[in-house]
Design a protein around this motif. Structure first.
Motif, mmCIF file in Angstrom:
data_model
loop_
_atom_site.group_PDB
_atom_site.id
_atom_site.type_symbol
_atom_site.label_atom_id
_atom_site.label_comp_id
_atom_site.label_asym_id
_atom_site.label_seq_id
_atom_site.Cartn_x
_atom_site.Cartn_y
_atom_site.Cartn_z
ATOM 1 N N THR A 124 14.917 13.869 75.934
ATOM 2 C CA THR A 124 15.032 13.566 77.159
ATOM 3 C C THR A 124 14.585 14.818 78.117
ATOM 4 O OG1 THR A 124 17.354 14.535 77.064
ATOM 5 C CG2 THR A 124 16.891 11.997 76.925
ATOM 6 N N CYS A 126 16.608 17.174 78.383
ATOM 7 C CA CYS A 126 17.881 17.660 79.089
ATOM 8 C C CYS A 126 18.514 18.796 78.146
ATOM 9 C CB CYS A 126 18.816 16.455 79.083
ATOM 10 S SG CYS A 126 18.375 15.140 80.350
ATOM 11 N N CYS A 245 24.182 15.064 79.784
ATOM 12 C CA CYS A 245 22.970 15.299 79.687
ATOM 13 C C CYS A 245 22.498 15.867 81.308
ATOM 14 C CB CYS A 245 21.976 14.188 79.428
ATOM 15 S SG CYS A 245 22.049 13.424 78.029
ATOM 16 N N GLU A 257 15.259 8.141 87.189
ATOM 17 C CA GLU A 257 15.090 8.499 85.917
ATOM 18 C C GLU A 257 16.352 8.638 85.170
ATOM 19 O OE1 GLU A 257 12.765 11.749 83.042
ATOM 20 O OE2 GLU A 257 12.839 12.092 85.132
ATOM 21 N N LEU A 258 17.400 9.315 85.674
ATOM 22 C CA LEU A 258 18.759 9.602 84.818
ATOM 23 C C LEU A 258 19.115 8.313 84.729
ATOM 24 C CD1 LEU A 258 20.363 12.672 86.751
ATOM 25 C CD2 LEU A 258 19.733 12.417 84.475
ATOM 26 N N ILE A 262 17.513 8.161 80.933
ATOM 27 C CA ILE A 262 18.327 9.072 80.178
ATOM 28 C C ILE A 262 19.802 8.496 79.750
ATOM 29 C CG2 ILE A 262 19.480 11.237 80.301
ATOM 30 C CD1 ILE A 262 16.937 12.168 82.068
#
Length: 297
Positions: A124, A126, A245, A257-258, A262
């Motif tokens: 990711t 992250c 994250c 996107e999160l 993700i």
């Protein structure tokens, strides 16, 4: 039952550990005020101010100067404080760190989660963290940084606020209802203005959590940091643990996107951790009643 093990009439058997102050327990005969004051001295040190003199400790703790002088001397002699030679002040010593290791080593979830955190971080981009509640904040118990641009340097022992972070809200929502209500009430008492300011984000995230199983912070704690978080269900029903994250906003390729990319990967990692935790004992992960809405009394 031995006499010295009987709770006093002034004790608070229903109090949630970490949510009561020394003042609340001043009349409790089972409570050691001297020990509490010594711990207050240790908690006065922060990453931003790692070196303190007695005067600064007095200002931070509100304790009498003579009490602080005795406590710093005692903690110095026992190896929990060290003298800073350049300033003749104090800093935390190795004795404090040695207290943390047995606790961290005994967290099975931390040992199991570690092998899933690095792949998740790499996939990711992250920073992936594990956290648990400490009083009215989140303390990280592990961190895997694939994002070298994270300006807040998460690490083991670093803290985040409970109510304005996604991982903090996930921990509250994963708690049994009485504990969650107690936490929220204490947050309201500790910071009424901040609590009121966070109400809209809390209500929105509680609803989101009930529907999708994770919490979302779009700059609620820091405007330049976004995050998703979810609790990890443990078969033993120990202390609540959550994973997050985090990603700087400038690293996000799209607004959603999160949530779209993700969060599903994080939830997949959480499920794998839960399965790994349950596997040795042949127990299926417990399913707490998540997502309840908690009111303040």
């Amino acid at each position: 039952m031995p006499k010295n093990s009987t709770p006093s009439s002034t004790s608070r058997p229903g109090a949630l550990p970490g949510l009561v102050s020394a003042t609340d327990l001043a009349t409790d005969r089972q409570f050691s005020m001297n020990l509490s004051r010594g711990l207050d001295v240790l908690r006065a040190f922060t990453p931003g101010e790692p070196v303190l003199g007695n005067r600064e400790i007095v200002d931070r703790t509100g304790l009498p100067r003579s009490t602080v002088s005795r406590l710093t001397y005692t903690l110095l002699m026992l190896g929990y404080l060290a003298r800073d030679e350049s300033s003749s002040k104090y800093r935390l010593a190795a004795g404090v760190l040695s207290l943390a290791h047995p606790m961290l080593a005994g967290l099975q979830v931390r040992q199991v989660a570690r092998r899933f955190m690095a792949p998740l971080a790499m996939r990711t981009g992250c920073t992936v963290n594990l956290g648990m509640r400490d009083r009215l904040q989140v303390v990280y118990i592990d961190s895997c940084r694939a994002d070298s641009g994270n300006p807040y340097l998460p690490d083991i022992g670093s803290t985040r606020p409970l109510l304005t972070s996604s991982i903090g809200r996930a921990l509250i929502l994963a708690s049994p209802r009485p504990a969650a209500v107690a936490i929220l009430n204490r947050l309201k008492v500790a910071d009424p203005a901040g609590f009121t300011q966070s109400q809209a984000a809390w209500a929105r995230d509680a609803k989101h959590f009930a529907q999708r199983g994770f919490c979302l912070s779009a700059g609620d704690w820091r405007q330049d940091m976004h995050a998703v978080a979810a609790p990890i269900r443990q078969p033993s029903r120990g202390e609540c643990i959550a994973m997050n994250c985090t990603l700087p906003v400038h690293r996000l390729r799209s607004k959603g996107e999160l949530v779209r990319m993700i969060a599903p990967l994080m939830l997949e990692a959480v499920r794998e951790i839960e399965s790994a935790l349950a596997r040795p004992a042949g127990i299926e992960p417990a399913t707490p009643a998540f997502g309840g809405q908690y009111s303040i009394r």
